[in-house]
Enzyme design. Structure first.
Site, PDB file in Angstrom:
ATOM      1  N   HIS A 166       0.851  -1.183   0.000  1.00 20.72           N
ATOM      2  CA  HIS A 166       0.000   0.000   0.000  1.00 20.72           C
ATOM      3  C   HIS A 166       0.890   1.238   0.000  1.00 20.72           C
ATOM      4  CE1 HIS A 166      -3.835  -2.030   1.790  1.00 20.72           C
ATOM      5  NE2 HIS A 166      -3.241  -2.793   0.888  1.00 20.72           N
TER       6      HIS A 166
ATOM      7  N   GLU B 267       1.000   3.881   1.875  1.00 22.60           N
ATOM      8  CA  GLU B 267       1.530   4.275   3.180  1.00 22.60           C
ATOM      9  C   GLU B 267       2.696   3.380   3.598  1.00 22.60           C
ATOM     10  OE1 GLU B 267      -2.941   5.155   3.179  1.00 22.60           O
ATOM     11  OE2 GLU B 267      -1.633   3.541   2.496  1.00 22.60           O
TER      12      GLU B 267
ATOM     13  N   CYS C  97      -5.901   2.144   5.696  1.00 23.99           N
ATOM     14  CA  CYS C  97      -6.573   0.914   6.101  1.00 23.99           C
ATOM     15  C   CYS C  97      -6.021   0.487   7.474  1.00 23.99           C
ATOM     16  CB  CYS C  97      -6.356  -0.175   5.052  1.00 23.99           C
ATOM     17  SG  CYS C  97      -4.678  -0.862   5.058  1.00 23.99           S
TER      18      CYS C  97
ATOM     19  N   CYS D  32      -2.257  -0.242   7.409  1.00 21.54           N
ATOM     20  CA  CYS D  32      -1.444   0.967   7.266  1.00 21.54           C
ATOM     21  C   CYS D  32      -1.496   1.820   8.525  1.00 21.54           C
ATOM     22  CB  CYS D  32      -1.884   1.763   6.043  1.00 21.54           C
ATOM     23  SG  CYS D  32      -1.513   0.898   4.498  1.00 21.54           S
TER      24      CYS D  32
END
Length: 157
Positions: A54, A56, A84, A87
């Site tokens: 992801h 992040e 999420c 993250c």
């Protein structure tokens, strides 16, 4: 435009480049300290065949490498979408100070992404995290979701 808005727009531009190449979804992140960018990253789940890539997480990895430390104390992260749970946990463990985001987990869930709908405020409260949360209106981040919807060969994950 505020500094937070500028960093969110930078994150959106990075995500758009990656998204148009088919390497990931409409997600980007910038990590900064004192108004200076330390790392910029986008989602590369599809490019790397790795569900943990992801934006992040990629930004945290790049900032930690650049600074030579797993602890990013005093730095802030600017994410196109509310992080999420994976993250947010990484943000907490990296000891980032602030999270600025424009769109929500619910917004991307509506697009068909496989999201856990546990908001950052709930995670912060339940985990007693010191990370501060800031939702910021940003047209570039909103536009990123519209650009994703218009992509003819998008792949949901």
């Amino acid at each position: 435009m505020t500094r937070a808005g500028e960093f969110l727009s930078d994150a959106a531009r990075e995500a758009l480049k990656t998204m148009r190449r088919g390497h990931g979804g409409p997600f980007g992140a910038v990590i900064a300290r004192g108004g200076r960018v330390v790392a910029v990253a986008s989602n590369t789940v599809l490019k790397n065949n790795d569900p943990t890539c992801h934006a992040e997480i990629n930004a945290i990895r790049a900032a930690a490498r650049r600074l030579g430390s797993p602890f990013l104390t005093g730095l802030d992260i600017y994410s196109t979408t509310e992080p999420c749970p994976m993250c947010f946990s990484a943000i907490h463990w990296a000891r980032l100070r602030n999270v600025y985001y424009a769109t929500t987990i619910g917004d991307v869930k509506k697009l068909g992404f496989n999201e856990l709908t546990i908001s950052n405020p709930k995670m912060k409260k339940w985990g007693r995290s010191p990370v501060r949360l800031h939702r910021v209106a940003n047209a570039d981040c909103r536009g990123l979701l519209k650009a994703w919807t218009a992509l003819p060969a998008k792949k949901l994950y």
